[in-house]
Design a protein around this motif. Structure first.
Motif, PDB file in Angstrom:
ATOM      1  N   VAL A  82      61.781 159.987  17.421  1.00 33.73           N
ATOM      2  CA  VAL A  82      62.560 158.951  16.740  1.00 33.73           C
ATOM      3  C   VAL A  82      63.003 157.928  17.773  1.00 33.73           C
ATOM      4  O   VAL A  82      63.529 158.287  18.824  1.00 33.73           O
ATOM      5  N   THR A  83      62.776 156.640  17.483  1.00 35.79           N
ATOM      6  CA  THR A  83      63.102 155.609  18.460  1.00 35.79           C
ATOM      7  C   THR A  83      64.028 154.526  17.920  1.00 35.79           C
ATOM      8  O   THR A  83      64.489 153.688  18.681  1.00 35.79           O
ATOM      9  N   ASP A  84      64.320 154.514  16.639  1.00 35.68           N
ATOM     10  CA  ASP A  84      65.108 153.437  16.058  1.00 35.68           C
ATOM     11  C   ASP A  84      66.593 153.595  16.369  1.00 35.68           C
ATOM     12  O   ASP A  84      67.238 154.534  15.900  1.00 35.68           O
ATOM     13  N   GLU A  85      67.134 152.679  17.163  1.00 39.33           N
ATOM     14  CA  GLU A  85      68.552 152.610  17.506  1.00 39.33           C
ATOM     15  C   GLU A  85      69.100 153.898  18.132  1.00 39.33           C
ATOM     16  O   GLU A  85      70.206 154.333  17.820  1.00 39.33           O
ATOM     17  N   VAL A  86      68.321 154.510  18.983  1.00 35.09           N
ATOM     18  CA  VAL A  86      68.793 155.720  19.658  1.00 35.09           C
ATOM     19  C   VAL A  86      68.702 155.618  21.180  1.00 35.09           C
ATOM     20  O   VAL A  86      69.031 156.579  21.863  1.00 35.09           O
ATOM     21  N   PHE A  87      68.296 154.481  21.729  1.00 36.44           N
ATOM     22  CA  PHE A  87      68.127 154.335  23.169  1.00 36.44           C
ATOM     23  C   PHE A  87      68.976 153.203  23.730  1.00 36.44           C
ATOM     24  O   PHE A  87      69.093 152.140  23.126  1.00 36.44           O
ATOM     25  N   VAL A  88      69.534 153.444  24.917  1.00 32.56           N
ATOM     26  CA  VAL A  88      70.162 152.412  25.731  1.00 32.56           C
ATOM     27  C   VAL A  88      69.440 152.455  27.068  1.00 32.56           C
ATOM     28  O   VAL A  88      69.370 153.500  27.713  1.00 32.56           O
ATOM     29  N   ARG A  89      68.871 151.328  27.487  1.00 36.81           N
ATOM     30  CA  ARG A  89      68.112 151.272  28.732  1.00 36.81           C
ATOM     31  C   ARG A  89      69.051 151.245  29.924  1.00 36.81           C
ATOM     32  O   ARG A  89      70.095 150.605  29.899  1.00 36.81           O
ATOM     33  N   ILE A  90      68.666 151.951  30.986  1.00 36.21           N
ATOM     34  CA  ILE A  90      69.416 151.950  32.242  1.00 36.21           C
ATOM     35  C   ILE A  90      68.725 150.964  33.169  1.00 36.21           C
ATOM     36  O   ILE A  90      67.540 151.097  33.451  1.00 36.21           O
ATOM     37  N   ARG A  91      69.457 149.962  33.629  1.00 35.38           N
ATOM     38  CA  ARG A  91      68.901 148.925  34.496  1.00 35.38           C
ATOM     39  C   ARG A  91      69.545 148.991  35.871  1.00 35.38           C
ATOM     40  O   ARG A  91      70.685 149.410  36.005  1.00 35.38           O
ATOM     41  N   GLY A  92      68.811 148.538  36.872  1.00 28.69           N
ATOM     42  CA  GLY A  92      69.353 148.486  38.222  1.00 28.69           C
ATOM     43  C   GLY A  92      68.254 148.582  39.250  1.00 28.69           C
ATOM     44  O   GLY A  92      67.069 148.647  38.898  1.00 28.69           O
ATOM     45  N   PRO A  93      68.610 148.591  40.530  1.00 25.56           N
ATOM     46  CA  PRO A  93      67.632 148.696  41.598  1.00 25.56           C
ATOM     47  C   PRO A  93      66.797 149.967  41.467  1.00 25.56           C
ATOM     48  O   PRO A  93      67.282 151.006  41.025  1.00 25.56           O
ATOM     49  N   PHE A  94      65.559 149.868  41.850  1.00 23.80           N
ATOM     50  CA  PHE A  94      64.609 150.970  41.735  1.00 23.80           C
ATOM     51  C   PHE A  94      65.119 152.233  42.421  1.00 23.80           C
ATOM     52  O   PHE A  94      65.032 153.328  41.873  1.00 23.80           O
ATOM     53  N   ASP A  95      65.672 152.095  43.634  1.00 22.38           N
ATOM     54  CA  ASP A  95      66.164 153.266  44.379  1.00 22.38           C
ATOM     55  C   ASP A  95      67.295 153.973  43.637  1.00 22.38           C
ATOM     56  O   ASP A  95      67.348 155.199  43.604  1.00 22.38           O
ATOM     57  N   SER A  96      68.194 153.204  43.045  1.00 24.28           N
ATOM     58  CA  SER A  96      69.305 153.791  42.288  1.00 24.28           C
ATOM     59  C   SER A  96      68.802 154.523  41.055  1.00 24.28           C
ATOM     60  O   SER A  96      69.273 155.611  40.727  1.00 24.28           O
ATOM     61  N   GLN A  97      67.826 153.919  40.377  1.00 29.87           N
ATOM     62  CA  GLN A  97      67.263 154.560  39.193  1.00 29.87           C
ATOM     63  C   GLN A  97      66.531 155.845  39.568  1.00 29.87           C
ATOM     64  O   GLN A  97      66.656 156.856  38.880  1.00 29.87           O
ATOM     65  N   ARG A  98      65.778 155.814  40.655  1.00 30.83           N
ATOM     66  CA  ARG A  98      65.060 157.011  41.111  1.00 30.83           C
ATOM     67  C   ARG A  98      66.031 158.133  41.442  1.00 30.83           C
ATOM     68  O   ARG A  98      65.838 159.277  41.049  1.00 30.83           O
ATOM     69  N   GLN A  99      67.113 157.805  42.170  1.00 28.92           N
ATOM     70  CA  GLN A  99      68.104 158.814  42.540  1.00 28.92           C
ATOM     71  C   GLN A  99      68.753 159.397  41.282  1.00 28.92           C
ATOM     72  O   GLN A  99      68.922 160.612  41.174  1.00 28.92           O
ATOM     73  N   MET A 100      69.095 158.548  40.317  1.00 31.78           N
ATOM     74  CA  MET A 100      69.696 159.008  39.073  1.00 31.78           C
ATOM     75  C   MET A 100      68.734 159.927  38.320  1.00 31.78           C
ATOM     76  O   MET A 100      69.114 160.977  37.816  1.00 31.78           O
ATOM     77  N   TYR A 101      67.468 159.524  38.280  1.00 34.87           N
ATOM     78  CA  TYR A 101      66.463 160.329  37.586  1.00 34.87           C
ATOM     79  C   TYR A 101      66.235 161.671  38.284  1.00 34.87           C
ATOM     80  O   TYR A 101      66.174 162.711  37.638  1.00 34.87           O
ATOM     81  N   ASP A 102      66.137 161.644  39.618  1.00 36.86           N
ATOM     82  CA  ASP A 102      65.910 162.880  40.373  1.00 36.86           C
ATOM     83  C   ASP A 102      67.053 163.873  40.185  1.00 36.86           C
ATOM     84  O   ASP A 102      66.827 165.080  40.131  1.00 36.86           O
ATOM     85  N   GLN A 103      68.279 163.376  40.105  1.00 43.15           N
ATOM     86  CA  GLN A 103      69.435 164.258  39.968  1.00 43.15           C
ATOM     87  C   GLN A 103      69.692 164.691  38.524  1.00 43.15           C
ATOM     88  O   GLN A 103      70.143 165.804  38.289  1.00 43.15           O
ATOM     89  N   GLU A 111      67.154 166.104  20.555  1.00 39.90           N
ATOM     90  CA  GLU A 111      66.351 166.451  19.383  1.00 39.90           C
ATOM     91  C   GLU A 111      65.631 165.228  18.821  1.00 39.90           C
ATOM     92  O   GLU A 111      64.451 165.304  18.471  1.00 39.90           O
ATOM     93  N   LEU A 112      66.313 164.076  18.756  1.00 37.39           N
ATOM     94  CA  LEU A 112      65.653 162.853  18.282  1.00 37.39           C
ATOM     95  C   LEU A 112      64.579 162.398  19.260  1.00 37.39           C
ATOM     96  O   LEU A 112      63.517 161.939  18.863  1.00 37.39           O
ATOM     97  N   PHE A 113      64.847 162.548  20.562  1.00 35.72           N
ATOM     98  CA  PHE A 113      63.845 162.206  21.565  1.00 35.72           C
ATOM     99  C   PHE A 113      62.617 163.088  21.412  1.00 35.72           C
ATOM    100  O   PHE A 113      61.487 162.601  21.383  1.00 35.72           O
ATOM    101  N   ASP A 114      62.829 164.414  21.291  1.00 40.38           N
ATOM    102  CA  ASP A 114      61.710 165.347  21.132  1.00 40.38           C
ATOM    103  C   ASP A 114      60.928 165.082  19.852  1.00 40.38           C
ATOM    104  O   ASP A 114      59.717 165.286  19.804  1.00 40.38           O
ATOM    105  N   ALA A 115      61.612 164.612  18.803  1.00 41.39           N
ATOM    106  CA  ALA A 115      60.958 164.345  17.523  1.00 41.39           C
ATOM    107  C   ALA A 115      60.252 162.993  17.500  1.00 41.39           C
ATOM    108  O   ALA A 115      59.529 162.688  16.557  1.00 41.39           O
TER     109      ALA A 115
END
Length: 165
Positions: A84-105, A78-82
């Motif tokens: 709101v960006t203040d203190e609501v995100f944690v970035r996911i870091r790592g190799p591009f292939d791992s991030q793509r697989q995580m995103y696809d799934q 709901e905050l994402f759809d609205a």
């Protein structure tokens, strides 16, 4: 009823790695001081004191999305759809292939992510919207049960509006 007990059992086992809870009931610090122990932590606890979790292995639940050209875990759909960006995100870091697989799934769904938390220094860029970062290796699990939910049709859910005339 069975679904309620499955969810209850999931959360009961997920709290086993944390000892202290704050007055609000959110898990705060891990029982063990070893960096290999995994602690379930809330977005509220991370935002309040990210330095206490720096370099620790944590597990956090959220909504996996892409925002401001970053691959992030949001505290709430709901905050994402609205927007709101203040203190609501944690970035996911790592190799591009791992991030793509995580995103696809799991992209745009509720997940539980385990990884090493790193605080992020404020530098006047879009990265300042982040509480911190989760670094690989990560483990991602879907939080939705694999049981298909039947959606009601409008006719099934509609009210009898004759009394409103």
């Amino acid at each position: 009823m069975v679904r309620f007990f499955l969810i209850l059992a999931f959360y009961a086992t997920s709290l086993a790695g944390c000892a202290d809870t704050s007055r609000s009931g959110t898990p705060q610090l891990c029982e063990s001081e070893q960096k290999e122990s995994v602690c379930r932590v809330s977005f509220r606890a991370l935002a309040a004191d990210p330095a206490s979790f720096d370099g620790r292995k944590v597990r956090i639940e959220g909504y996996l999305v892409v925002s401001a050209q970053l691959f992030v875990l949001s505290s709430s759909k709901e905050l994402f759809d609205a927007g709101v960006t203040d203190e609501v995100f944690v970035r996911i870091r790592g190799p591009f292939d791992s991030q793509r697989q995580m995103y696809d799934q799991h992209g745009y769904s509720w997940v539980s992510v385990t990884g090493t938390f790193k605080t992020k220094e404020k530098n006047g860029t879009t990265d300042d919207i982040l509480i911190g970062e989760l670094h690989l290796p990560t483990e991602v699990r879907a939080l939705q049960l694999p049981i298909p939910r039947r959606r009601e049709t409008f006719d099934e859910a509609a009210l009898d509006l004759k009394d409103l005339n």
